[in-house]
Design an enzyme around this catalytic site. Sequence first.
Site, PDB file in Angstrom:
ATOM      1  N   ASP A 267     -83.521 118.173 -78.178  1.00 49.25           N
ATOM      2  CA  ASP A 267     -82.732 118.790 -77.118  1.00 49.25           C
ATOM      3  C   ASP A 267     -82.186 120.121 -77.663  1.00 49.25           C
ATOM      4  O   ASP A 267     -82.287 120.417 -78.855  1.00 49.25           O
ATOM      5  CB  ASP A 267     -81.595 117.868 -76.642  1.00 49.25           C
ATOM      6  CG  ASP A 267     -81.114 118.270 -75.231  1.00 49.25           C
ATOM      7  OD1 ASP A 267     -81.431 119.382 -74.765  1.00 49.25           O
ATOM      8  OD2 ASP A 267     -80.405 117.470 -74.590  1.00 49.25           O
TER       9      ASP A 267
HETATM   10  C1  BGC Z   1     -79.853 119.436 -71.881  1.00 49.66           C
HETATM   11  C2  BGC Z   1     -81.274 119.022 -71.561  1.00 49.66           C
HETATM   12  C3  BGC Z   1     -82.068 120.207 -71.083  1.00 49.66           C
HETATM   13  C4  BGC Z   1     -82.006 121.294 -72.135  1.00 49.66           C
HETATM   14  C5  BGC Z   1     -82.828 122.516 -71.807  1.00 49.66           C
HETATM   15  C6  BGC Z   1     -79.794 120.668 -72.750  1.00 49.66           C
HETATM   16  O1  BGC Z   1     -78.504 121.157 -72.848  1.00 49.66           O
HETATM   17  O2  BGC Z   1     -79.199 118.358 -72.506  1.00 49.66           O
HETATM   18  O3  BGC Z   1     -81.268 118.004 -70.592  1.00 49.66           O
HETATM   19  O4  BGC Z   1     -83.378 119.828 -70.810  1.00 49.66           O
HETATM   20  O5  BGC Z   1     -80.648 121.681 -72.295  1.00 49.66           O
HETATM   21  O6  BGC Z   1     -82.313 123.249 -70.775  1.00 49.66           O
END
Ligand code: BGC
Length: 721
Positions: A267
Amino acid sequence: MNNKQLVSLMDQMTLDEKIGQLMQLATPFYKGSANQGQITGPMVGMGINDDVVRNSGSVLGASGANEVISIQQAHISENRLGIPLLVMSDIVHGYKTIFPVPLAIGCSWDLELAEKSAEIAAKEAAVSGVHVTFAPMVDLVRDPRWGRVMESTGEDSYLNSQFAKAQVRGFQGSDLTNDYDRVASCVKHFAAYGAPEGGRDYNTVNMSERELRDSYLPAYKAALDAGSEMVMTAFNTVDGIPATGNKQLMRDLLRDEWNFDGVIISDWGAVKELIPHGVAENEKEAALKALTAGVDIEMMTACYVKNLKELVDNGDIEEELLNESVLRILQLKQKLGLFDNPYRGANEQLEKDIVMSEAHRQVSRELASKSAVLLKNDDVLPLQKEQKVALIGPFADNNDILGPWSWLGSKDEAITMNEGLKMKVNASNFTVSKGCDIETSDDRQLTEALQVAKDADVVVLALGEDSEMSGEAGSLTDIRLPQVQLDLIRKVKELDKPMVSVLFNGRPLDLHGVMEHSNAVLEAWYPGTEGGAAIADLIFGDANPSGKLTMSFPYSVGQVPVYYNNFNTGRPKGAPDAQERYVSQYLDSPNEPLFPFGYGLSYTTFTYNNARLSAAEMTADRPITMKVSVKNTGNTAGEETVQLYIRDLVGEVVRPLKELKGFVKIHLQPEEEKEVTFTISEEELRYHHANLEFSSDPGKFIAYIGSNSRDVQAIPFELLK
Ligand code: BGC
């Protein structure tokens, strides 16, 4: 390119180029032109130069055919071997045509429509140049304080698994290589991100491996069984080890046990977060831990690009391990056809033609109407079109109804309640007044609203949370509506008019202050682009509510987590009104949630007749069936979701009071009756034993059938050896 050719492409790559494939950067990094090793713009913060950008393997958040084509064109010309970028984005509940938030989609219990909505999201995204969506989010959720519950389909692993599969099918279609109008799916957040202690985002997750396997893992597994190409790690720890540095989760479980051979991505920033978590001393150690544990792509921190070369040169990481990650990424590019056509589906003309098309908006409207849950109705709904309506509240004419994770959705295109009503009834028949803002108010607003209410036959209050109050980093300890809105309800109620509350929010709420004053309550969630139109359809009876909760609504926040499939305990509480002391109960609150899982009303009524099992005994080879006849006993056509639950009365480990094992949606005309059949086989009775073996125990069970997890008929049966 076949696999051999991909390997030979990899063989031509320098170590830096290979490591570059493991780097994912956001769009702003690609907006400058190459400037020979300079560190400029967003590169400064991350401490990388443009060689890293040139070698990088994927871009996050690019969208729009024009933008993607120009980024890809520049990249291919600057990357020494011309390797195209993977374009990844969060297309969570729609690209530009925004559907209701996933928690609402769950409440539709409509797998076909959920699949359709994912397909539309994929189509709009694909023509806009996106290759991979960071969806579905399938984290099981039991704590409404956590802001991200709106991204999940709810508290049940069986239901979440069904939606996980439907969404993956919708995003990917059946032939990703040739269907340029689909996108690859990346299931997230692996694992158990939905169980942070206290509902505080990014917080510790602590649970036994048995519970993880029984409740939390099935939906991720279902998404992978449906073919999801990628997995995203979670921010949280699982049993003390951050998911992003967790070898047991990635290498042992995903790779070895489940045979997942797709790409694992961290993530956002989660590799570097191994440092504040306290399992890595510095970026080098974070890189070592994450890659060793199984993360292929590092999203938006630069631990890999700054350290992997040294780690390989020193022999801390085998180059072979790195090669495996690189090859997986090249294979995904190959599968998506990027070596043949690096622009894939990106097509400006098609983008103009299909994005936000009328047909797409219609599906969004239908899904919004099926997602809303009627919680209470003392004969006020549906409204008559001749009635004089006062539409009051901060959501009366508010377009903040797309919900979090709809970053490309345009609020300007969203239909507010006011606009929805205008489409339906004569303008002279309703008046709109705000009454208060989401969290503040002034006397003038209130006075005007009360005047408007006084002149009306019925008041519709449009209330809720603004979209910043849920979503990522949107945790709350108080899940009631903001005080000004509760004050507004109370003041309007003093006028003694019939009052309908429509709620726009992203989590189950504590509805004290709403329920007792409202004659009807409709949970609209964040309904998406067509929200106002869909809600108008429902409140005027052009559509009949059929949504059912997939997350319990607590009686108060003090009960949280409260969910339907809990344990009995050794001292279960007797009748709700029993005066007992040493039993498992609260002294100041019922044990039960205010509204249970599966609950939702309709404008019509359904009766369940002749529920029966084909036999009272079954074996592994001889499944039984459960049948029930459901009749529409009201005056309106309607849809009912018939739910089957099972309880295993005696297990080696304690079994939940009920577990959802099946559901069927039926549409019934007035007086129409349909028989619904479920098969109960031994497979449905399996669970993880103390030694983690997944099997069933012969013995006594109860099958429950009904319209929600509380109101059911029970029939016992036995599983014989
Ligand atoms: C979130 C994810 C997301 C990623 C990319 C993160 O802060 O937890 O769910 O896919 O950002 O945008």
